[in-house]
Design an enzyme around this catalytic site. Structure first.
Site, PDB file in Angstrom:
ATOM      1  CG  HIS A 181      -5.949   7.073   3.511  1.00  0.00           C
ATOM      2  ND1 HIS A 181      -6.559   8.155   4.090  1.00  0.00           N
ATOM      3  CD2 HIS A 181      -5.409   7.546   2.355  1.00  0.00           C
ATOM      4  CE1 HIS A 181      -6.402   9.222   3.322  1.00  0.00           C
ATOM      5  NE2 HIS A 181      -5.700   8.876   2.251  1.00  0.00           N
ATOM      6  CD  GLU A 182      -2.805   5.728   0.266  1.00  0.00           C
ATOM      7  OE1 GLU A 182      -3.231   5.936  -0.893  1.00  0.00           O
ATOM      8  OE2 GLU A 182      -2.513   6.653   1.061  1.00  0.00           O
ATOM      9  CG  HIS A 185      -7.033   7.336  -2.265  1.00  0.00           C
ATOM     10  ND1 HIS A 185      -7.720   8.477  -2.598  1.00  0.00           N
ATOM     11  CD2 HIS A 185      -6.239   7.670  -1.206  1.00  0.00           C
ATOM     12  CE1 HIS A 185      -7.351   9.470  -1.771  1.00  0.00           C
ATOM     13  NE2 HIS A 185      -6.474   8.999  -0.921  1.00  0.00           N
ATOM     14  CD  GLU A 211      -7.376  12.331   1.287  1.00  0.00           C
ATOM     15  OE1 GLU A 211      -6.959  11.859   0.213  1.00  0.00           O
ATOM     16  OE2 GLU A 211      -6.814  12.120   2.373  1.00  0.00           O
TER      17      GLU A 211
HETATM   18 ZN    ZN Z   1      -5.462  10.129   0.545  1.00  0.00          ZN
END
Ligand code: ZN
Length: 418
Positions: A181-182, A185, A211
């Protein structure tokens, strides 16, 4: 110049005195919340929350042309150009699709996810996560990963984009998926054209678009069958005593388990958006005055019961669970998460249409075509385009729930045989 001017004019409207009050109060409220949440004491937070709402109304009033009290806050904090009027029907459409889908899933036998809850030593978990995101395209020469109580991405400049994760030795999915997830980003920030560094354009264009990238890599890629066809043998080799007797299919079902639950941050891909839509609606009611602060815990419970079929036994796991309202603001805080989910599928579908080979490539452990498309259509531009412009340019249409709903129905229809 367009972006710099927009930010300049926006910052002129909100006085330093008001902004100072917002942040000073946010800090005090956060302090109180760190005690009130563990002790389940909503009464302590009531006056803080009332004041937060008053200050947020003041911030909103700095933008007199707005159609709705929440709109300036959505603009100001997170998702420039998105309004209550455009978001309400999109969220209603999504909710109408999700509630019956989740109901149908709940009627099916729950998959066994005990394989994820064995003991997985921290060092090996971190090493595996790093090797995965390196191949997805996270550039460790312009970043690093550390441990922190809460996973996040932070950027100092385009040459230094860092991520954190947290490890639970009895839950394999925690570090692995928060790492992916990170890194999503971070790849967005690392993909911005280097010439933009130091300018107002050197950052993702909105919370929702940001996101969309973390969720695209975490869910559409990282929780797909093809992805695990490639990576599962490696994972088994890293944890032979835990996983050698667990089949790929069992593992795939375990990482995609859908469960009605109380806590947003622990929610799965399908139920997650209902947590967000509840918060989005309640923010609207609190700011417009339709809901009084002392009625909030009850309104929260009622919505959880009707939408998710579960109601929190106390406020700690109910209205007090997220720090946003108690440390930052009320209004504009949550819509970006669901916008991101919707957009992740819309962008993935557009990338797939341009390059039909992407799913097979993923199943071979190749991510260059997908990342290349995202870099060309999303990453390199930084904040040059507004979210709406970017979505339209990249996918040929405005924000739409159709690809996301189709994706969920196909994936979870197959998984749960519905
Ligand atoms: Zn996030």
């Amino acid at each position: 110049m367009r972006v710099a001017r927009r930010e300049f004019e926006r910052n002129l409207r909100v006085s330093p005195e008001l902004l100072g009050r917002l942040f000073r109060h946010g800090a005090a409220s956060f302090e109180a919340w760190t005690v009130a949440r563990p002790t389940n004491d909503f009464a302590v937070m009531e006056p803080h929350l009332r004041q937060t709402i008053d200050i947020c109304r003041e911030v909103s009033a700095c933008f007199p042309g707005a159609q709705h009290v929440v709109d300036p806050l959505i603009d100001y904090f997170a998702d420039y150009g998105m309004t209550t009027q455009t978001l309400r029907p999109i969220f209603a459409e999504l909710r109408a699709a999700l509630v019956p889908l989740i109901g149908a899933i709940a009627n099916q036998p729950a998959p066994d996810d005990s394989c994820l809850h064995q003991h997985f030593p921290e060092g090996q978990q971190l090493a595996f996560g790093r090797s995965v995101i390196e191949r997805l395209g996270y550039d460790f020469t312009r970043g690093r990963q550390d441990k922190a109580p809460h996973p996040f991405m932070t950027k100092f400049n385009l040459g230094d984009v860092r991520i954190t994760t947290r490890v639970k030795e009895h839950d394999l999915s925690e570090a692995l998926f928060s790492t992916i997830h990170e890194s999503g980003h971070a790849m967005y920030e690392q993909g911005i054209r280097r010439e933009l560094d130091g300018t107002p354009l050197a950052g993702g264009t909105s919370s929702g678009v940001h996101e969309s990238q973390s969720r695209l890599w975490e869910n559409l890629v990282g929780r797909s069958r093809g992805f695990w066809r490639h990576f599962y043998p490696e994972l088994q080799a890293a944890f032979p005593s835990q996983l050698s007797n667990v089949s790929l299919d069992t593992f795939y079902r375990a990482v995609n388990k859908v469960q009605r639950s109380l806590i947003r941050t622990d929610a799965d891909e399908v139920t997650y958006n209902l947590h967000i839509i509840i918060r989005f609606d309640l923010e609207d009611e609190l700011l417009s005055g339709a809901l009084a602060v002392n009625d909030l815990p009850e309104a929260w419970r009622a919505r959880y019961q009707s939408d998710l079929g579960v109601a929190p036994p106390d406020d700690r796991d109910g209205v007090l669970q997220d720090m946003h309202w108690f440390a930052l603001a009320v209004g504009g805080m949550f819509q970006g998460y669901t916008l991101g989910n919707i957009l992740s599928a819309q962008l993935f579908a557009a990338a797939r249409q341009a390059h039909p080979s992407i799913p097979e490539e993923i199943a071979r452990g190749g991510f260059d075509t997908l990342r290349g498309w995202l870099t060309a259509n999303v990453y390199q531009h930084g904040s040059k385009f507004t979210p709406a412009e970017l979505i339209e340019r990249a996918t040929g249409q405005p924000l739409t729930t159709a690809p996301y709903i189709a994706y969920l129905r196909e994936k979870f229809g197959e998984l749960y045989q519905i």
